[in-house]
Design an enzyme around this catalytic site. Structure first.
Site, PDB file in Angstrom:
ATOM      1  N   LYS A 197      44.935  28.313  47.810  1.00 25.64           N
ATOM      2  CA  LYS A 197      44.399  28.451  46.885  1.00 25.64           C
ATOM      3  C   LYS A 197      43.167  27.293  45.511  1.00 25.64           C
ATOM      4  CE  LYS A 197      48.900  31.352  45.580  1.00 25.64           C
ATOM      5  NZ  LYS A 197      49.848  31.365  44.478  1.00 25.64           N
TER       6      LYS A 197
ATOM      7  N   THR B  44      47.252  32.524  49.997  1.00 28.04           N
ATOM      8  CA  THR B  44      48.191  31.915  49.399  1.00 28.04           C
ATOM      9  C   THR B  44      48.081  30.771  49.778  1.00 28.04           C
ATOM     10  OG1 THR B  44      50.835  32.264  49.716  1.00 28.04           O
ATOM     11  CG2 THR B  44      49.722  32.670  51.824  1.00 28.04           C
TER      12      THR B  44
END
Ligand code: NDP
Length: 277
Positions: free
Chosen positions: A66, A62
């Site tokens: 990413k 997250t």
């Protein structure tokens, strides 16, 4: 032996992934442990290396990692390549397989859970960041009547629209616009894929974007009735949804990819839903 998985981010305290995957493991009878890893800023690779060295089998990724995960992976699935970002990794020896399940999770929530077919619909997406990029191809694959992307920074909307046109053979008209170019056009589905709801702001749209019978879907979750959903409600929209189902569905896709079994998402969605009142 218990297989180890984790979600990595910074901050990470807020993540619902351990709750979701632990629930999935219970209902499917899979012997896994799923934890949170606070990745140091600038230290993503070292943190993942350490998790793998300790026997870790896979990770969700997250914000803000990413793109780091995209660079770290050895084998990128088309979904990750298209999104330019990774939200799930699987470790096998030296190989790091990488996927992005956000887009497929969104489409599955809309089509399967909300039973709202995208095919033939006029679709408007607000925002042109990572979430829109990931959703682009899975949405186009549903063959909407048209797809319009609007963004504050118009060039990013235009870039994503061009990418969308490039990846299909002209069946779906795709446009990238600025908010002021929307005029009074109405849509059957409006997705707020901007991060405006995180700061309780309303993207600069008018109530006229919601056609009769429209679905208003805010990808942000857990915030109740966001300014976007409130505008829709005041415009008479009765189909309102937030991104909790998308969150659960992308997790279910990752679980299937790791464990070979797809968990049912209903209980998890019920548990995590913040009422839209
Ligand atoms: P990004 O940071 O990549 O992109 C943010 C986008 O929002 C940009 O297009 C930006 O415009 C736009 N934006 C920010 N503030 C405003 C505002 N006040 N008004 C209008 N537009 C604004 O974010 P992501 O794409 O990764 O995420 C977008 C949202 O989707 C987040 O709220 C996130 O929580 C949610 N999300 C939900 C998921 C789920 O599973 N439910 C999964 C992934 C994301 P500009 O380019 O002009 O700066």
């Amino acid at each position: 032996m218990t297989d180890r998985y984790a979600v990595i981010g910074n901050p990470i305290e807020q993540s619902k992934s351990p709750l979701i995957h632990t629930a999935f493991a219970q209902v499917t009878g899979q012997d896994i442990e799923y934890t949170k890893v606070l990745g140091p800023l600038g230290g993503f690779a070292q943190a993942v290396d350490a998790f793998r060295a300790a026997g870790g089998r896979g990770m969700n990724v997250t914000a803000p990692f990413k793109l780091d995960a995209f660079a770290y992976a050895t084998d990128l699935a088309p979904s990750a390549q298209m999104a330019g970002a990774v939200n799930a990794m699987k470790f096998e020896g030296e190989r790091v397989y990488a996927e992005n399940f956000d887009g497929v999770g969104l489409v599955r929530d809309v089509v399967h859970n909300l039973v709202y077919p995208i095919a033939g619909k006029r679709v408007l997406v607000l925002g042109a960041g990572g979430a829109t990029r990931g959703a682009l191809l899975p949405m186009l694959a549903q063959l909407p009547a048209e797809l319009v992307i609007v963004n504050r920074t118009v060039a990013k909307a235009e870039e994503l629209a061009a990418l969308g046109r490039q990846h299909q053979s002209g069946q779906v008209p795709v446009q990238g616009l600025g908010y002021d170019q929307l005029a009074d056009r109405g849509f059957d589905m409006v997705f707020n894929a901007s991060s405006s709801s995180l700061t309780a702001e309303l993207p600069p749209i008018r109530a006229s974007v919601f056609a009769a019978g429209a679905l208003a879907y805010d990808l942000t979750y857990g915030k109740g009735l966001t300014p976007f959903l409130k505008l829709a409600q005041e415009a008479g929209v009765t189909h309102l949804a937030d991104g909790v189902g998308m969150l659960a569905e992308q997790a279910a896709e990752a679980f299937l990819w790791w464990r070979g079994v797809r968990p049912d998402t209903k209980d998890v969605i019920r548990q995590l839903t913040v009422p839209l009142v």
